[in-house]
Motif scaffolding. Structure first.
Motif, PDB file in Angstrom:
ATOM      1  N   GLY A  77       0.827  -1.191   0.000  1.00 64.28           N
ATOM      2  CA  GLY A  77       0.000   0.000   0.000  1.00 64.28           C
ATOM      3  C   GLY A  77       0.855   1.231   0.000  1.00 64.28           C
ATOM      4  N   PRO A  78       0.237   2.415  -0.091  1.00 64.70           N
ATOM      5  CA  PRO A  78       0.996   3.662  -0.208  1.00 64.70           C
ATOM      6  C   PRO A  78       1.812   3.993   1.028  1.00 64.70           C
ATOM      7  CG  PRO A  78      -1.350   4.110   0.076  1.00 64.70           C
ATOM      8  CD  PRO A  78      -1.213   2.637  -0.154  1.00 64.70           C
ATOM      9  N   GLU A  79       1.512   3.354   2.179  1.00 65.17           N
ATOM     10  CA  GLU A  79       2.239   3.656   3.400  1.00 65.17           C
ATOM     11  C   GLU A  79       3.481   2.794   3.565  1.00 65.17           C
ATOM     12  OE1 GLU A  79      -0.202   0.123   4.144  1.00 65.17           O
ATOM     13  OE2 GLU A  79      -0.550   2.046   3.146  1.00 65.17           O
ATOM     14  N   THR A  80       3.699   1.814   2.699  1.00 66.68           N
ATOM     15  CA  THR A  80       4.817   0.898   2.852  1.00 66.68           C
ATOM     16  C   THR A  80       6.120   1.559   2.425  1.00 66.68           C
ATOM     17  OG1 THR A  80       4.537  -0.034   0.649  1.00 66.68           O
ATOM     18  CG2 THR A  80       3.309  -1.073   2.430  1.00 66.68           C
ATOM     19  N   PRO A  81       7.270   1.065   2.933  1.00 70.28           N
ATOM     20  CA  PRO A  81       8.553   1.704   2.612  1.00 70.28           C
ATOM     21  C   PRO A  81       8.873   1.733   1.118  1.00 70.28           C
ATOM     22  CG  PRO A  81       8.782   0.206   4.469  1.00 70.28           C
ATOM     23  CD  PRO A  81       7.420  -0.015   3.907  1.00 70.28           C
ATOM     24  N   ASN A  82       8.385   0.765   0.378  1.00 68.09           N
ATOM     25  CA  ASN A  82       8.676   0.684  -1.054  1.00 68.09           C
ATOM     26  C   ASN A  82       7.521   1.204  -1.910  1.00 68.09           C
ATOM     27  OD1 ASN A  82      11.365  -0.596  -1.210  1.00 68.09           O
ATOM     28  ND2 ASN A  82      10.352  -2.256  -0.114  1.00 68.09           N
ATOM     29  N   ALA A  83       6.826   2.232  -1.406  1.00 68.75           N
ATOM     30  CA  ALA A  83       5.629   2.715  -2.101  1.00 68.75           C
ATOM     31  C   ALA A  83       5.926   3.135  -3.538  1.00 68.75           C
ATOM     32  CB  ALA A  83       5.016   3.875  -1.322  1.00 68.75           C
ATOM     33  N   ASP A  84       7.058   3.782  -3.763  1.00 67.13           N
ATOM     34  CA  ASP A  84       7.378   4.217  -5.132  1.00 67.13           C
ATOM     35  C   ASP A  84       7.569   3.016  -6.050  1.00 67.13           C
ATOM     36  OD1 ASP A  84       7.240   6.840  -4.350  1.00 67.13           O
ATOM     37  OD2 ASP A  84       9.412   7.119  -4.169  1.00 67.13           O
ATOM     38  N   GLN A  85       8.269   1.991  -5.565  1.00 68.81           N
ATOM     39  CA  GLN A  85       8.466   0.803  -6.386  1.00 68.81           C
ATOM     40  C   GLN A  85       7.145   0.056  -6.604  1.00 68.81           C
ATOM     41  OE1 GLN A  85      11.317  -0.555  -7.963  1.00 68.81           O
ATOM     42  NE2 GLN A  85      12.073   1.519  -7.599  1.00 68.81           N
ATOM     43  N   ILE A  86       6.292   0.034  -5.596  1.00 67.80           N
ATOM     44  CA  ILE A  86       4.994  -0.623  -5.740  1.00 67.80           C
ATOM     45  C   ILE A  86       4.184   0.055  -6.836  1.00 67.80           C
ATOM     46  CG2 ILE A  86       2.783  -1.024  -4.581  1.00 67.80           C
ATOM     47  CD1 ILE A  86       4.499  -1.383  -1.971  1.00 67.80           C
ATOM     48  N   ALA A  87       4.152   1.385  -6.824  1.00 68.81           N
ATOM     49  CA  ALA A  87       3.434   2.105  -7.876  1.00 68.81           C
ATOM     50  C   ALA A  87       4.061   1.843  -9.242  1.00 68.81           C
ATOM     51  CB  ALA A  87       3.424   3.596  -7.561  1.00 68.81           C
ATOM     52  N   TRP A  97       5.809  -0.772 -10.326  1.00 69.08           N
ATOM     53  CA  TRP A  97       5.628  -2.131 -10.838  1.00 69.08           C
ATOM     54  C   TRP A  97       4.165  -2.500 -11.040  1.00 69.08           C
ATOM     55  CZ3 TRP A  97       9.274  -4.860 -13.110  1.00 69.08           C
ATOM     56  CH2 TRP A  97      10.607  -4.514 -12.867  1.00 69.08           C
ATOM     57  N   ASN A  98       3.259  -1.683 -10.565  1.00 71.07           N
ATOM     58  CA  ASN A  98       1.845  -1.920 -10.815  1.00 71.07           C
ATOM     59  C   ASN A  98       1.289  -1.030 -11.916  1.00 71.07           C
ATOM     60  OD1 ASN A  98       0.347  -3.867  -8.776  1.00 71.07           O
ATOM     61  ND2 ASN A  98       2.006  -2.885  -7.642  1.00 71.07           N
ATOM     62  N   GLU A  99       1.706   0.215 -11.933  1.00 67.59           N
ATOM     63  CA  GLU A  99       1.093   1.181 -12.833  1.00 67.59           C
ATOM     64  C   GLU A  99       1.937   1.471 -14.077  1.00 67.59           C
ATOM     65  OE1 GLU A  99       0.571   4.569 -10.332  1.00 67.59           O
ATOM     66  OE2 GLU A  99      -0.483   3.409  -8.779  1.00 67.59           O
ATOM     67  N   THR A 100       3.256   1.409 -13.948  1.00 67.07           N
ATOM     68  CA  THR A 100       4.125   1.836 -15.051  1.00 67.07           C
ATOM     69  C   THR A 100       4.625   0.662 -15.879  1.00 67.07           C
ATOM     70  OG1 THR A 100       4.837   3.744 -13.741  1.00 67.07           O
ATOM     71  CG2 THR A 100       6.194   3.161 -15.647  1.00 67.07           C
ATOM     72  N   VAL A 101       5.300  -0.289 -15.254  1.00 61.20           N
ATOM     73  CA  VAL A 101       5.928  -1.356 -16.032  1.00 61.20           C
ATOM     74  C   VAL A 101       5.296  -2.731 -15.858  1.00 61.20           C
ATOM     75  CG1 VAL A 101       8.142  -0.170 -16.094  1.00 61.20           C
ATOM     76  CG2 VAL A 101       7.695  -1.815 -14.288  1.00 61.20           C
ATOM     77  N   GLY A 102       4.485  -2.913 -14.820  1.00 58.33           N
ATOM     78  CA  GLY A 102       3.870  -4.224 -14.627  1.00 58.33           C
ATOM     79  C   GLY A 102       3.113  -4.721 -15.845  1.00 58.33           C
ATOM     80  N   PRO A 103       2.183  -3.901 -16.404  1.00 58.60           N
ATOM     81  CA  PRO A 103       1.461  -4.347 -17.603  1.00 58.60           C
ATOM     82  C   PRO A 103       2.382  -4.614 -18.785  1.00 58.60           C
ATOM     83  CG  PRO A 103       0.294  -2.536 -16.547  1.00 58.60           C
ATOM     84  CD  PRO A 103       1.628  -2.651 -15.853  1.00 58.60           C
ATOM     85  N   THR A 104       3.463  -3.830 -18.911  1.00 56.79           N
ATOM     86  CA  THR A 104       4.408  -4.056 -20.002  1.00 56.79           C
ATOM     87  C   THR A 104       5.125  -5.388 -19.833  1.00 56.79           C
ATOM     88  OG1 THR A 104       4.746  -1.687 -20.329  1.00 56.79           O
ATOM     89  CG2 THR A 104       6.460  -3.160 -21.160  1.00 56.79           C
ATOM     90  N   TRP A 105       5.546  -5.698 -18.619  1.00 54.86           N
ATOM     91  CA  TRP A 105       6.244  -6.968 -18.377  1.00 54.86           C
ATOM     92  C   TRP A 105       5.309  -8.156 -18.568  1.00 54.86           C
ATOM     93  CZ3 TRP A 105      11.233  -8.102 -15.757  1.00 54.86           C
ATOM     94  CH2 TRP A 105      12.156  -7.058 -15.946  1.00 54.86           C
ATOM     95  N   VAL A 106       4.030  -7.973 -18.278  1.00 59.33           N
ATOM     96  CA  VAL A 106       3.071  -9.038 -18.570  1.00 59.33           C
ATOM     97  C   VAL A 106       3.048  -9.300 -20.064  1.00 59.33           C
ATOM     98  CG1 VAL A 106       0.609  -9.575 -18.655  1.00 59.33           C
ATOM     99  CG2 VAL A 106       1.632  -8.727 -16.535  1.00 59.33           C
ATOM    100  N   GLU A 107       2.986  -8.244 -20.847  1.00 62.72           N
ATOM    101  CA  GLU A 107       2.972  -8.385 -22.309  1.00 62.72           C
ATOM    102  C   GLU A 107       4.261  -9.024 -22.816  1.00 62.72           C
ATOM    103  OE1 GLU A 107       2.728  -5.548 -26.311  1.00 62.72           O
ATOM    104  OE2 GLU A 107       2.540  -4.662 -24.304  1.00 62.72           O
ATOM    105  N   LEU A 108       5.369  -8.709 -22.160  1.00 66.65           N
ATOM    106  CA  LEU A 108       6.681  -9.159 -22.636  1.00 66.65           C
ATOM    107  C   LEU A 108       7.190 -10.398 -21.905  1.00 66.65           C
ATOM    108  CD1 LEU A 108       8.519  -5.699 -22.816  1.00 66.65           C
ATOM    109  CD2 LEU A 108       7.421  -6.933 -24.686  1.00 66.65           C
TER     110      LEU A 108
END
Length: 283
Positions: free
Chosen positions: A5-15, A17-28
């Motif tokens: 969630g947004p309160e976790t220490p890795n919030a930037d990485q979570i966002a 890998w979910n919003e920016t590159v996660g869908p791309t890596w699924v495709e690839l």
């Protein structure tokens, strides 16, 4: 249930890998598997999973390495694939169901903070999934607590960018048309954050591990023919990040990168240098 969630220490990485590159890596996922699976296989051989063991696959992504580990431990074992990317985990679960692999399960969680059962697992594994922690000492300490006494760790990560022509060849060609990327802050999460073996040993030692070893692995990797490798190069790694910021340059960059990759084409496809560490340790 997700434990991110947004309160976790890795919030930037979570966002990321979910919003920016996660869908791309699924495709690839298929070309990425072709690129990285042979390296991961070497680390699996070093870990040497045994029938009936319990393992964690850190940063399991779309689950390719988790399924291979699950085959090794068999139906009496257990492999927990952990990742922060919901889109990639959806694919991982589907792949496990389609392959009828009963010993693999998946958890959407941040390995830095997830509440793993203490002293429960025989081994930890990762195929390029350990380089993205905001606080790697805290992350590996949390994973260390999940291991049984004398439990073992084996993961693979990249050595410095300059030694990896799979990344530098397309990036150098593209920089004729793109602004250079900002250098990452020292120790910042990223694909080459564990390139320094002294840093690896320091992190793991402070996290409680012993018998730490970093063994270089040099090999050639590729994702297929020239068209397939170009498609992947434009969407992942340092160049992929730059093109997400400069999408108007994609066509001209593609032409230049294709020319740069062409000399590396072989009968087995485009093959470029991959410089890695295979890291091992004990709890």
């Amino acid at each position: 249930m997700a434990t991110t969630g947004p309160e976790t220490p890795n919030a930037d990485q979570i966002a990321y890998w979910n919003e920016t590159v996660g869908p791309t890596w699924v495709e690839l996922r298929e070309p990425i598997d072709r690129l990285t699976a042979p390296i991961g296989q070497r680390a699996i051989e070093v870990l040497a999973p045994q029938a009936g063991e319990r393992l964690i696959d850190i940063g399991c992504g779309c689950g390719g390495s988790t399924l291979e580990l699950a085959r090794r431990v068999g139906p009496e074992g257990e492999v927990l694939g952990v990742d922060i990317s919901a889109p990639m985990l959806e694919v991982a679960r589907q792949r496990a169901a389609e392959a009828s692999v009963v010993s693999a399960r998946f958890l959407e969680a941040d390995a830095q903070t997830a509440g793993f059962e203490p002293s429960h697992f025989d081994g930890l594994f990762s195929r390029f999934g350990t380089m993205f922690f905001a606080d790697p000492v805290a992350a590996f300490a949390n994973l260390h607590r999940a291991l049984k006494p004398d439990g073992r760790l084996a993961f693979v990560c990249w050595r410095p960018l300059a030694e990896n022509t799979w990344a530098t060849v397309p990036l150098t060609a593209a920089l004729r048309h793109l602004p250079p990327p900002e250098p990452p802050a020292p120790g910042a999460p990223g694909p080459f954050s564990l390139a320094d073996p002294d840093r690896i040993r320091d992190i793991l030692g402070r996290a409680g591990f012993t018998r730490i070893d970093t063994t270089p692995l040099d090999t050639k990797i590729g994702a297929g023919d020239l068209d397939q490798m170009l498609f992947l190069a434009l969407r992942m790694g340092p160049l992929g990040a730059l093109l997400r910021e400069n999408p108007d340059k994609r066509d001209v960059v593609a032409t230049t990168v294709r020319e740069a990759l062409a000399p590396y084409a072989t009968a087995e496809g485009v093959r470029l240098d991959a410089a890695n560490w295979i890291v091992t340790a004990r709890a």
